[in-house]
Design a protein around this motif. Sequence first.
Motif, mmCIF file in Angstrom:
data_model
loop_
_atom_site.group_PDB
_atom_site.id
_atom_site.type_symbol
_atom_site.label_atom_id
_atom_site.label_comp_id
_atom_site.label_asym_id
_atom_site.label_seq_id
_atom_site.Cartn_x
_atom_site.Cartn_y
_atom_site.Cartn_z
ATOM 1 N N THR A 189 -34.266 -54.993 -37.310
ATOM 2 C CA THR A 189 -35.700 -55.182 -37.519
ATOM 3 C C THR A 189 -36.151 -56.592 -37.158
ATOM 4 O OG1 THR A 189 -35.703 -53.523 -39.272
ATOM 5 C CG2 THR A 189 -37.547 -55.066 -39.227
ATOM 6 N N HIS A 190 -35.353 -57.592 -37.511
ATOM 7 C CA HIS A 190 -35.703 -58.996 -37.239
ATOM 8 C C HIS A 190 -35.922 -59.245 -35.745
ATOM 9 C CE1 HIS A 190 -35.771 -63.343 -37.853
ATOM 10 N NE2 HIS A 190 -34.889 -63.463 -36.887
ATOM 11 N N GLY A 191 -35.221 -58.504 -34.899
ATOM 12 C CA GLY A 191 -35.348 -58.679 -33.457
ATOM 13 C C GLY A 191 -36.239 -57.655 -32.780
ATOM 14 N N GLY A 192 -36.922 -56.824 -33.562
ATOM 15 C CA GLY A 192 -37.825 -55.831 -33.001
ATOM 16 C C GLY A 192 -37.167 -54.524 -32.602
ATOM 17 N N GLU A 193 -35.862 -54.380 -32.851
ATOM 18 C CA GLU A 193 -35.162 -53.171 -32.429
ATOM 19 C C GLU A 193 -35.664 -51.930 -33.167
ATOM 20 O OE1 GLU A 193 -30.562 -51.697 -31.557
ATOM 21 O OE2 GLU A 193 -30.930 -53.210 -33.111
ATOM 22 N N ALA A 194 -36.034 -52.101 -34.418
ATOM 23 C CA ALA A 194 -36.480 -50.952 -35.206
ATOM 24 C C ALA A 194 -37.773 -50.341 -34.662
ATOM 25 C CB ALA A 194 -36.663 -51.365 -36.667
ATOM 26 N N GLU A 195 -38.533 -51.109 -33.882
ATOM 27 C CA GLU A 195 -39.758 -50.596 -33.282
ATOM 28 C C GLU A 195 -39.498 -49.902 -31.948
ATOM 29 O OE1 GLU A 195 -42.420 -53.860 -32.913
ATOM 30 O OE2 GLU A 195 -42.296 -54.419 -35.034
ATOM 31 N N ARG A 196 -38.375 -50.203 -31.330
ATOM 32 C CA ARG A 196 -38.107 -49.712 -29.975
ATOM 33 C C ARG A 196 -36.960 -48.707 -29.901
ATOM 34 N NH1 ARG A 196 -42.609 -50.829 -27.097
ATOM 35 N NH2 ARG A 196 -43.191 -53.032 -27.252
ATOM 36 N N TYR A 197 -36.161 -48.635 -30.984
ATOM 37 C CA TYR A 197 -34.981 -47.772 -30.986
ATOM 38 C C TYR A 197 -34.952 -46.932 -32.261
ATOM 39 C CZ TYR A 197 -32.896 -50.521 -27.163
ATOM 40 O OH TYR A 197 -32.644 -51.139 -25.964
ATOM 41 N N LEU A 198 -34.393 -45.737 -32.145
ATOM 42 C CA LEU A 198 -34.140 -44.903 -33.312
ATOM 43 C C LEU A 198 -32.821 -45.299 -33.948
ATOM 44 C CD1 LEU A 198 -35.039 -41.444 -31.715
ATOM 45 C CD2 LEU A 198 -36.510 -42.864 -33.175
ATOM 46 N N GLY A 199 -32.678 -45.030 -35.247
ATOM 47 C CA GLY A 199 -31.432 -45.277 -35.949
ATOM 48 C C GLY A 199 -30.598 -44.016 -36.037
ATOM 49 N N GLY A 200 -29.288 -44.185 -36.013
ATOM 50 C CA GLY A 200 -28.386 -43.044 -36.142
ATOM 51 C C GLY A 200 -28.308 -42.528 -37.565
ATOM 52 N N ASP A 201 -27.532 -41.460 -37.755
ATOM 53 C CA ASP A 201 -27.482 -40.785 -39.045
ATOM 54 C C ASP A 201 -26.257 -41.122 -39.885
ATOM 55 O OD1 ASP A 201 -29.860 -39.352 -38.550
ATOM 56 O OD2 ASP A 201 -28.753 -37.878 -37.370
ATOM 57 N N ALA A 202 -25.102 -41.345 -39.250
ATOM 58 C CA ALA A 202 -23.862 -41.492 -40.007
ATOM 59 C C ALA A 202 -22.801 -42.140 -39.138
ATOM 60 C CB ALA A 202 -23.367 -40.120 -40.487
ATOM 61 N N PRO A 203 -21.792 -42.750 -39.776
ATOM 62 C CA PRO A 203 -20.651 -43.246 -39.003
ATOM 63 C C PRO A 203 -19.934 -42.092 -38.301
ATOM 64 C CG PRO A 203 -20.649 -44.179 -41.217
ATOM 65 C CD PRO A 203 -21.673 -43.079 -41.203
ATOM 66 N N VAL A 204 -19.194 -42.438 -37.275
ATOM 67 C CA VAL A 204 -18.413 -41.465 -36.513
ATOM 68 C C VAL A 204 -16.975 -41.962 -36.452
ATOM 69 C CG1 VAL A 204 -18.051 -40.422 -34.250
ATOM 70 C CG2 VAL A 204 -20.382 -40.740 -35.123
ATOM 71 N N SER A 205 -16.031 -41.131 -36.855
ATOM 72 C CA SER A 205 -14.614 -41.470 -36.757
ATOM 73 C C SER A 205 -13.935 -40.472 -35.834
ATOM 74 C CB SER A 205 -13.949 -41.450 -38.136
ATOM 75 O OG SER A 205 -14.510 -42.432 -38.986
ATOM 76 N N THR A 242 -37.707 -54.040 -23.838
ATOM 77 C CA THR A 242 -38.709 -53.653 -22.855
ATOM 78 C C THR A 242 -38.957 -52.142 -22.910
ATOM 79 O OG1 THR A 242 -38.035 -55.447 -21.381
ATOM 80 C CG2 THR A 242 -39.290 -53.629 -20.399
ATOM 81 N N PRO A 243 -40.199 -51.703 -23.056
ATOM 82 C CA PRO A 243 -40.476 -50.259 -23.032
ATOM 83 C C PRO A 243 -39.960 -49.637 -21.743
ATOM 84 C CG PRO A 243 -42.409 -51.469 -23.787
ATOM 85 C CD PRO A 243 -41.429 -52.498 -23.306
ATOM 86 N N GLY A 244 -39.347 -48.476 -21.863
ATOM 87 C CA GLY A 244 -38.820 -47.791 -20.696
ATOM 88 C C GLY A 244 -37.402 -48.174 -20.326
ATOM 89 N N ILE A 245 -36.764 -49.037 -21.107
ATOM 90 C CA ILE A 245 -35.402 -49.465 -20.790
ATOM 91 C C ILE A 245 -34.378 -48.356 -21.029
ATOM 92 C CG2 ILE A 245 -34.772 -50.382 -23.065
ATOM 93 C CD1 ILE A 245 -34.036 -52.027 -19.640
ATOM 94 N N GLY A 246 -34.742 -47.326 -21.792
ATOM 95 C CA GLY A 246 -33.802 -46.261 -22.099
ATOM 96 C C GLY A 246 -33.448 -45.423 -20.882
ATOM 97 N N GLU A 247 -32.304 -44.778 -20.964
ATOM 98 C CA GLU A 247 -31.849 -43.859 -19.924
ATOM 99 C C GLU A 247 -31.406 -42.567 -20.593
ATOM 100 O OE1 GLU A 247 -27.426 -45.021 -18.827
ATOM 101 O OE2 GLU A 247 -28.653 -46.843 -18.952
ATOM 102 N N PRO A 248 -31.330 -41.471 -19.866
ATOM 103 C CA PRO A 248 -30.908 -40.215 -20.490
ATOM 104 C C PRO A 248 -29.463 -40.300 -20.980
ATOM 105 C CG PRO A 248 -31.876 -39.843 -18.319
ATOM 106 C CD PRO A 248 -31.658 -41.314 -18.443
ATOM 107 N N GLU A 249 -29.130 -39.484 -21.980
ATOM 108 C CA GLU A 249 -27.720 -39.347 -22.333
ATOM 109 C C GLU A 249 -26.951 -38.886 -21.103
ATOM 110 O OE1 GLU A 249 -27.040 -36.849 -25.681
ATOM 111 O OE2 GLU A 249 -27.544 -38.404 -27.126
ATOM 112 N N ASP A 250 -25.738 -39.421 -20.958
ATOM 113 C CA ASP A 250 -24.943 -39.168 -19.754
ATOM 114 C C ASP A 250 -25.652 -39.697 -18.512
ATOM 115 O OD1 ASP A 250 -22.667 -37.952 -20.923
ATOM 116 O OD2 ASP A 250 -23.822 -36.112 -21.182
#
Length: 251
Positions: A113-129, A50-58
Amino acid sequence: MRIGVVQHDIVWEDREANYARLAPQVARAAAAGAELVLLSETFSTGFSMTPGIGEPEDGPSAGFLRAQAAEHGVWVAGSCPEIAPGEELPYNSLVLAGPDGTVHRYRKLHPFTHGGEAERYLGGDAPVSLEIGGLRITPFICYDLRFADAFWSAAETTDVYLVTANWPATRRHHWTTLLRARAIENQAYVVACNRVGTGGDGIEHAGDSQVIDPMGELLATAAGGETLVLADVDAAEVAATRKRFQFLADR
């Protein structure tokens, strides 16, 4: 370290209802001795496009995790839709909150992408350990599980992979097979949390949360209802397995 996996249903797009449902489940895990508690992907909203579902970091979801961590003296993790400063779309962001107020983030590398996430969300850059209590931990989110190279790239600095998901029941065999494969090929623990119940998008989820050891053996597993999965993991077991079977060097 004892890790608790809270396998839970999600009230669609109702953050406050989910906080109320999950708070006693986190408390139960902490009371059972868990030092780290893992919740599902998009634990506070469901896997919503749903558009607008995001919230600010923290924002409120990260705030809930921080509050639970502080109250119970444990680490608490789950993913939520967070909008970084300067961005318009959210990331599917796994937030790992510590009892001392420390917060780590991992942004899902592979939007679905199959579920539409690629249109509504950005992708991260790298794994985090990161290291917690002597364990080197690398988190991933749901669809990331299909990309073995991402797990491989972090293997040398990982004792435990955390995988949180809203994986559909129709492909539950893929979920369980890929989890075990990631543990075996990387000789590391895989701690996996999948939601149960039917989302507001009509998709059913079967759970099948589990903890797998570095040899691919199941230490704990759940079926299809709301439940708590507990297992003890040990960095020394990872080191011993890799010393006994020196497979990583042959890549």
